[in-house]
Design a protein around this motif. Structure first.
Motif, mmCIF file in Angstrom:
data_model
loop_
_atom_site.group_PDB
_atom_site.id
_atom_site.type_symbol
_atom_site.label_atom_id
_atom_site.label_comp_id
_atom_site.label_asym_id
_atom_site.label_seq_id
_atom_site.Cartn_x
_atom_site.Cartn_y
_atom_site.Cartn_z
ATOM 1 N N GLY A 154 0.924 -1.209 -0.175
ATOM 2 C CA GLY A 154 0.249 -0.168 0.061
ATOM 3 C C GLY A 154 0.924 1.243 -0.052
ATOM 4 O O GLY A 154 1.811 1.388 0.923
ATOM 5 N N ARG A 156 0.108 4.284 0.493
ATOM 6 C CA ARG A 156 -0.113 4.970 1.863
ATOM 7 C C ARG A 156 -1.005 3.963 3.027
ATOM 8 O O ARG A 156 -1.453 2.946 2.469
ATOM 9 C CB ARG A 156 -0.974 6.284 1.765
ATOM 10 C CG ARG A 156 -0.282 7.248 0.686
ATOM 11 C CD ARG A 156 -1.175 8.367 0.339
ATOM 12 N NE ARG A 156 -0.344 9.254 -0.514
ATOM 13 C CZ ARG A 156 -1.089 10.505 -1.011
ATOM 14 N NH1 ARG A 156 -2.206 10.719 -0.661
ATOM 15 N NH2 ARG A 156 -0.176 11.313 -1.636
ATOM 16 N N THR A 159 -5.483 2.131 3.171
ATOM 17 C CA THR A 159 -6.023 1.863 1.744
ATOM 18 C C THR A 159 -6.830 0.346 1.722
ATOM 19 O O THR A 159 -7.478 0.271 0.805
ATOM 20 C CB THR A 159 -5.020 1.692 0.703
ATOM 21 O OG1 THR A 159 -3.939 0.528 1.023
ATOM 22 C CG2 THR A 159 -4.136 3.083 0.645
ATOM 23 N N LYS A 161 -5.083 -2.398 2.424
ATOM 24 C CA LYS A 161 -3.808 -3.353 2.025
ATOM 25 C C LYS A 161 -4.091 -4.739 2.953
ATOM 26 O O LYS A 161 -4.124 -5.605 2.354
ATOM 27 C CB LYS A 161 -2.508 -2.657 2.307
ATOM 28 C CG LYS A 161 -1.438 -3.753 2.336
ATOM 29 C CD LYS A 161 -0.257 -2.792 2.590
ATOM 30 C CE LYS A 161 -0.089 -2.370 3.814
ATOM 31 N NZ LYS A 161 -0.297 -3.270 4.876
ATOM 32 N N ASP A 268 2.262 -9.169 3.645
ATOM 33 C CA ASP A 268 1.676 -7.950 3.760
ATOM 34 C C ASP A 268 2.679 -7.043 4.353
ATOM 35 O O ASP A 268 3.067 -7.303 5.660
ATOM 36 C CB ASP A 268 0.453 -8.198 4.762
ATOM 37 C CG ASP A 268 -0.181 -6.952 5.102
ATOM 38 O OD1 ASP A 268 -0.042 -5.894 4.457
ATOM 39 O OD2 ASP A 268 -0.990 -6.754 6.108
ATOM 40 N N ALA A 271 2.852 0.327 5.118
ATOM 41 C CA ALA A 271 2.423 1.204 4.298
ATOM 42 C C ALA A 271 3.612 2.088 3.676
ATOM 43 O O ALA A 271 4.827 2.087 4.411
ATOM 44 C CB ALA A 271 1.646 2.575 4.851
ATOM 45 N N VAL A 291 -2.380 -1.777 -3.581
ATOM 46 C CA VAL A 291 -3.722 -1.417 -3.191
ATOM 47 C C VAL A 291 -3.649 0.269 -3.078
ATOM 48 O O VAL A 291 -2.789 0.816 -2.348
ATOM 49 C CB VAL A 291 -4.205 -2.123 -1.888
ATOM 50 C CG1 VAL A 291 -5.247 -1.651 -1.302
ATOM 51 C CG2 VAL A 291 -3.820 -3.563 -2.110
ATOM 52 N N ALA A 292 -4.580 0.799 -3.686
ATOM 53 C CA ALA A 292 -4.816 2.331 -3.541
ATOM 54 C C ALA A 292 -6.335 2.646 -3.372
ATOM 55 O O ALA A 292 -7.213 1.703 -3.749
ATOM 56 C CB ALA A 292 -4.373 2.968 -4.611
ATOM 57 N N THR A 293 -6.606 3.632 -2.761
ATOM 58 C CA THR A 293 -8.113 3.877 -2.557
ATOM 59 C C THR A 293 -8.492 4.382 -4.107
ATOM 60 O O THR A 293 -7.794 4.848 -4.925
ATOM 61 C CB THR A 293 -8.521 5.261 -1.615
ATOM 62 O OG1 THR A 293 -7.425 6.366 -2.361
ATOM 63 C CG2 THR A 293 -8.035 5.129 -0.267
ATOM 64 N N GLY A 298 -5.653 8.398 -5.263
ATOM 65 C CA GLY A 298 -4.864 7.102 -5.096
ATOM 66 C C GLY A 298 -4.334 6.791 -6.478
ATOM 67 O O GLY A 298 -3.372 5.933 -6.331
ATOM 68 N N THR A 326 -9.624 0.282 -3.829
ATOM 69 C CA THR A 326 -10.635 -0.002 -3.136
ATOM 70 C C THR A 326 -11.752 1.285 -2.763
ATOM 71 O O THR A 326 -11.155 2.329 -2.474
ATOM 72 C CB THR A 326 -10.051 -0.385 -1.542
ATOM 73 O OG1 THR A 326 -9.036 0.479 -1.154
ATOM 74 C CG2 THR A 326 -9.114 -1.699 -1.837
#
Length: 393
Positions: A154, A156, A159, A161, A268, A271, A291-293, A298, A326
């Motif tokens: 991720g 940030r 998100t 993640k 995992d 960030a 993974v990003a928003t 994002g 996401t």
């Protein structure tokens, strides 16, 4: 494929081979214990009987006294490696609030009306959709000659993640026949243990202290949590935020060798992407899930991350990358042109998947697969299949 696994440490076969039991030729049966004498023997309180094999060769017949030691039994551990030391007990958890006790109501990802409607139209689902799902299932079950490491990154925090990592690990464990590992390497206490429902487990730093990098799976397994069938998990750290000892060296010396026992490992990380630990995870990964928003910001952060990878010797990961956008609210994804973002990212070889809002995931507690929305199930299967396909291509 074997030719892509040059970065994986090979375990020393001599350290894990267990020889069959052997009987030492020097051992001889002990003499038959003599019958006790009619009179009690003289007490010899501080006398210590010497070992049978060290007795002088010309020793005379047994004299009245204490009974000799029982016959020596065969040592069936001869030739075997020394037994593993017991796993260190987890340190006491620091006082805090159990997140599960704060959940007022655990809702289903789909509303009741949507669930009823989906059941009604299930017999009429398009054939191409069913074929696509079946194809994803075949890729998830694709055999691998050596374990695949899939990094979940991720750019940030916040998100989703760790949620994506937990979902993908659960999908692999459900459909594959080999072992699956969910490995948390977030030095700031990530959410993967929470999402998998883990409590008071050992950590990767505990495993590193035990120096079991070349041990067998039976020796390592006591350190691992086992939340689902065929799914094992290991948190990275424990204790206060900022006091973790997890480092890139720990991941390289202990985390990577651990993955040899598993068909698929979901890693995992914390960030960001620029720390030495992130670089170690990415260099050892066969594929990554970024993974990003689902917002324009994002999408821009994904572009910056891919540019940074290209400038730091990680451009080979571009075609092995899945970008997951996401949504944390029902309306969040409406502000992002996912189709246009997909076209831009496809130019560098990355794939794009959108994960919609799920009411069950939004609760922020342990995930219950039976309460996830149907669309979330399909999306998780898609991410897992595409990540594994890119990891072996």
């Amino acid at each position: 494929m074997t030719h892509k696994d040059r970065d994986e440490p090979r375990p020393d076969p001599e350290s894990t081979t267990i020889d069959p039991p052997t009987v030492s030729p020097r051992r001889t049966p002990a003499p038959t214990r003599p019958q006790p004498l009619p009179t009690p023997p003289q007490p010899q309180p501080n006398q210590q009987q010497p070992p049978t094999q060290q007795s002088p060769p010309n020793q005379g017949p047994a004299q009245p006294g204490p009974p000799p030691p029982p016959a020596t039994t065969t040592d069936f551990n001869a030739g075997r490696p020394a037994p593993r030391p017991p796993a260190p007990p987890p340190t006491a958890a620091e006082p805090g609030v159990d997140p599960e006790k704060l959940v007022l109501q655990d809702v289903h990802g789909d509303s009741r009306l949507r669930r009823v409607g989906r059941a009604a139209v299930r017999p009429f689902r398009p054939a191409d959709e069913m074929q696509r799902i079946a194809e994803h299932g075949r890729w998830i079950q694709h055999p691998v000659t050596t374990g695949r490491r899939i990094a979940v990154i991720g750019v940030r925090g916040g998100t989703g993640k760790s949620t994506v990592a937990a979902l993908v690990a659960s999908v692999f464990a459900r459909y594959r026949q080999d072992r699956v590992l969910a490995l948390d390497v977030d030095p700031e206490r990530g959410s993967l243990p929470l999402r998998l429902g883990l409590r008071g487990q050992y950590t990767l730093t505990d495993l590193a202290r035990a120096e079991l990098a070349t041990a067998s799976f039976d020796q390592v397994e006591p350190y691992l949590a086992h939340p689902l069938e065929r799914l094992w998990a290991l948190p990275g750290t424990r204790g206060p935020i900022g006091g973790a000892a997890l480092s890139a060296d720990t991941y390289r010396s202990t985390g990577i060798p651990l993955t040899r026992f598993f068909g698929v490992t979901i890693t995992d990380s914390g960030a960001g992407i620029r720390t030495e630990l992130h670089r170690a995870v990415l260099r050892a990964a066969h594929a990554q899930v970024l993974v990003a928003t689902a917002t324009p910001e994002g999408a821009a952060s994904v572009g910056h991350a891919l540019d940074w990878m290209a400038a730091n010797g990680l451009q080979a990961l571009h075609p092995r990358t899945i970008v997951v956008f996401t949504a944390h609210s029902p309306t969040m994804a409406q502000g992002l042109d996912v189709k246009r973002a997909s076209e831009v990212l496809t130019e560098v070889g990355a794939g794009v998947v959108r994960m919609g809002y799920d009411r069950h995931m939004a609760v922020g507690a342990a995930l219950d697969p039976s309460r996830l929305a149907q669309a979330t199930h399909v999306t998780a299967v898609t991410i897992a299949a595409e990540a594994l396909r890119r990891s072996v291509s």
